[in-house]
Scaffold this motif. Structure first.
Motif, PDB file in Angstrom:
ATOM      1  N   ARG A 183       3.897  -8.427 -27.151  1.00  0.00           N
ATOM      2  CA  ARG A 183       5.342  -8.672 -27.006  1.00  0.00           C
ATOM      3  C   ARG A 183       5.801  -9.764 -27.971  1.00  0.00           C
ATOM      4  N   LYS A 224       9.674  -5.656 -23.993  1.00  0.00           N
ATOM      5  CA  LYS A 224       9.343  -5.767 -25.416  1.00  0.00           C
ATOM      6  C   LYS A 224       9.460  -7.203 -25.903  1.00  0.00           C
ATOM      7  N   SER A 232      12.640   1.332 -24.914  1.00  0.00           N
ATOM      8  CA  SER A 232      11.648   0.745 -25.822  1.00  0.00           C
ATOM      9  C   SER A 232      12.102  -0.612 -26.341  1.00  0.00           C
TER      10      SER A 232
END
Length: 615
Positions: A196, A170, A140
């Motif tokens: 993002r 991310k 993540s």
């Protein structure tokens, strides 16, 4: 005298090996943060079908129960993975898992196919998917960052990530390349990156990017004006048409996008494009951004940086490598098969008369002017412009090396013409002997000298491979690098070697057989003058380019930024070549040994630090 020669050279040979060892140890200890980070070279098949070479840095404590944020780094065009060492050293010691890749076509990764530059983000997205499989990576919290075309690879990776079943990226930090501002079809501003976090380093003196253009393609703003342009303001407004107060650099702007809080920031340091990977400010910007976006597992202050120490040790290796070329050459002269190449005493040198000095200085001036003019001419030669950048495989797989090699060969031929004219009109009339000057050493000594040179080159690069195998380091400073390479690069080097041989052999003959005499009673002054004139044209071109850029905000018309950047390592190499060739000549009276050695090293270094295309 023989014992004195042996003892003195033994010192330099040992010193060269010690410098290489200290370089390897120091660089290894620094990049591993004193053993707190494991550094591994790896090769893996990319999901797109190519093979990627990379460095993987894993901080201590990262495991399946203590997952860490991860960052994939990519270098610029015509470079390789170690060019990101300033970033991966600092990120890894702060607890990030880091993968620095050779993009497709570079280093030891699969070659680039013509017209397929964007495949898998030039390998970056393949690396993202690979790093996500590691059990100690927090999927993540995966970020990507690249310099120049490494940033373009990051841009290319975004739509691939958008199309994936599970988005992995991310955070994105682009160094010295524009973000995507607008839709290609409509031209309207868009939020290309979605939710993002995205940051940009936009250098105020970037040679290539951060300009605005009118409908005819003419630049209407300079990089120094970038932050106030609609492009930059739209980016900081998450793709919206800029309105209201102007947003500033170095400020993190946030917005809720698709239920997630996203970041936008533009850093705007006063530096040039190639300085990015070698800049404390750039590293500070990268660390600050990823700390804000992903969180720093080991929160060391961003100003506390040790990568410069690694660069120092890497540079020691370059010095050791150069000394080894000379010292090992002279050491082989004491071995029986090559003993016949060594002379007992260098030829006695005299001061030239006024006419001799006129020929000397005149030839140097003419050669320097021709060198500069020919470089500018080739850089503007439209029929070959595309070849310079991507080559023309399979005959020309590396365009940048072809450009430098072609320029070198043209100057080598010009040097031969100057020497012939000088000999016919001056040297021959003043008693110059081609045999006594070393130009005609005899076929046996010529080929024996080439064999000696080949052994020296193999031994020198052997040190690089031993260092790479034992320590995962090499020898480099900024844009001048001597990395390890695969056997495929030997075949490519043989393709380009003739171009470099023409120049470096001609240059060695000119320096030693035509222009060796005392100035003010000192030979070293003569050597220094020749070293200066070897680099004079490239140095003047670089100084002129950046003087104009600093004053006007734009480059010299018709002199593209990449052509001045390509001259940076050339300047160092040409100065070094003059000194090494003179010292080898003093021991052998044979100009072809040094010419072969320097041509071979220049060729191998060139083909291992660039982009390779295939059909």
């Amino acid at each position: 005298m023989k014992q004195r020669f042996f003892r003195r050279n033994a010192f330099w040979l040992v010193l060269s090996l010690v410098l290489c060892l200290v370089s390897a140890l120091g660089a290894s200890i620094t990049q591993s943060a004193g053993g707190a980070v494991s550094v591994t070279k790896l090769t893996f098949p990319g999901a797109s079908g190519g093979t990627i070479s990379a460095l993987l840095l894993k901080p201590a404590g990262a495991d399946a129960t203590h997952k860490r944020p991860a960052i994939v780094l990519a270098h610029g065009w015509w470079n390789e993975k170690e060019m990101q060492d300033s970033n991966y050293v600092e990120l890894a010691r702060r607890g990030y898992v880091v993968m620095s890749i050779d993009m497709y076509g570079h280093g030891s990764s699969s070659y680039m196919k013509e017209g397929n530059e964007a495949v898998a983000g030039t390998g970056m997205y393949d690396a993202v998917k690979e790093i996500a499989t590691l059990p100690y990576v927090d999927t993540s919290k995966i970020g990507i960052s690249g310099h120049s075309n490494g940033a373009r690879a990051a841009n290319w990776s975004i739509p691939l990530d958008d199309a994936a079943d599970t988005q992995l990226i991310k955070s994105v930090y682009l160094v010295d390349n524009d973000p995507i501002y607008a839709d290609l079809k409509t031209g309207k501003f868009i939020n290309y990156y979605g939710s993002r976090d995205v940051g940009v380093q936009a250098d105020q003196f970037d040679e290539f990017f951060f300009r605005s253009y009118d409908k005819t393609g003419k630049a209407i703003t300079t990089p120094g004006e970038y932050i106030g342009t609609p492009n930059a303001q739209s980016f900081l407004n998450f793709g919206a048409n800029p309105s209201g107060s102007e947003r500033k650099s170095y400020h993190f702007y946030t917005k809720d996008v698709d239920g997630a809080s996203a970041i936008r920031v533009i850093d705007n340091p006063p530096q040039t494009h190639p300085w990015g990977p070698f800049s404390k400010q750039e590293v500070t910007n990268v660390l600050t951004f990823f700390n804000k976006s992903l969180g720093t597992p080991n929160p060391i202050p961003v100003g506390s940086q040790i990568w410069q120490l690694k660069e120092f040790f890497n540079a020691l290796g370059l010095v050791g490598f150069a000394i080894f070329l000379l010292a090992f050459t002279r050491a082989l002269l004491t071995v029986r098969p090559f003993a016949g190449l060594r002379i007992t005493e260098p030829a006695v040198l005299t001061v030239r008369d006024r006419k001799g000095h006129a020929w000397f200085w005149g030839a140097l001036a003419v050669s320097a002017v021709f060198s500069g003019v020919s470089y500018l001419f080739l850089s503007n030669f439209t029929p070959l412009s595309l070849v310079y950048f991507i080559g023309a495989p399979p005959v020309i797989p590396q365009g940048a090396v072809f450009f430098i090699g072609l320029w070198s060969a043209i100057n080598g031929i010009f040097a031969l013409i100057v020497m012939i004219v000088s000999y016919q009109l001056f040297g021959k009339r003043n008693g110059m002997s081609l045999r006594e000057s070393g130009i005609l050493p005899g076929w046996k000594k010529f080929w024996l000298g080439i064999l000696l040179g080949l052994i020296v080159v193999i031994a020198a690069f052997g040190i690089v491979f031993v260092v790479g195998w034992l320590f995962n380091t090499d020898f480099r400073l900024w844009v001048l690098a001597i990395p390890t390479f695969g056997p495929d690069k030997i075949g490519i080097a043989l393709m380009y070697l003739p171009l470099f041989l023409v120049y470096y052999i001609a240059n060695s003959v000119a320096i030693n057989s035509f222009n060796r005499f005392t100035i003010r009673g000192k030979e070293w002054i003569n050597t220094a003058v020749l070293a200066v004139f070897n680099i004079l044209a490239p140095l003047v071109l670089v100084i002129a380019q950046y003087t104009v850029f600093a004053v006007s905000g734009e480059l010299i018309p018709g002199f593209g930024g990449i052509f001045s950047i390509w001259l940076f390592p050339v300047i160092v190499f040409l100065a070094t070549a003059a000194v090494i060739s003179r010292k080898i000549f003093r021991a052998t009276h044979n100009p072809y040994i040094a010419g072969f050695i320097m041509a071979s090293v220049a060729t191998v270094v060139s083909v291992t630090n660039t982009l390779t295309y295939i059909k």
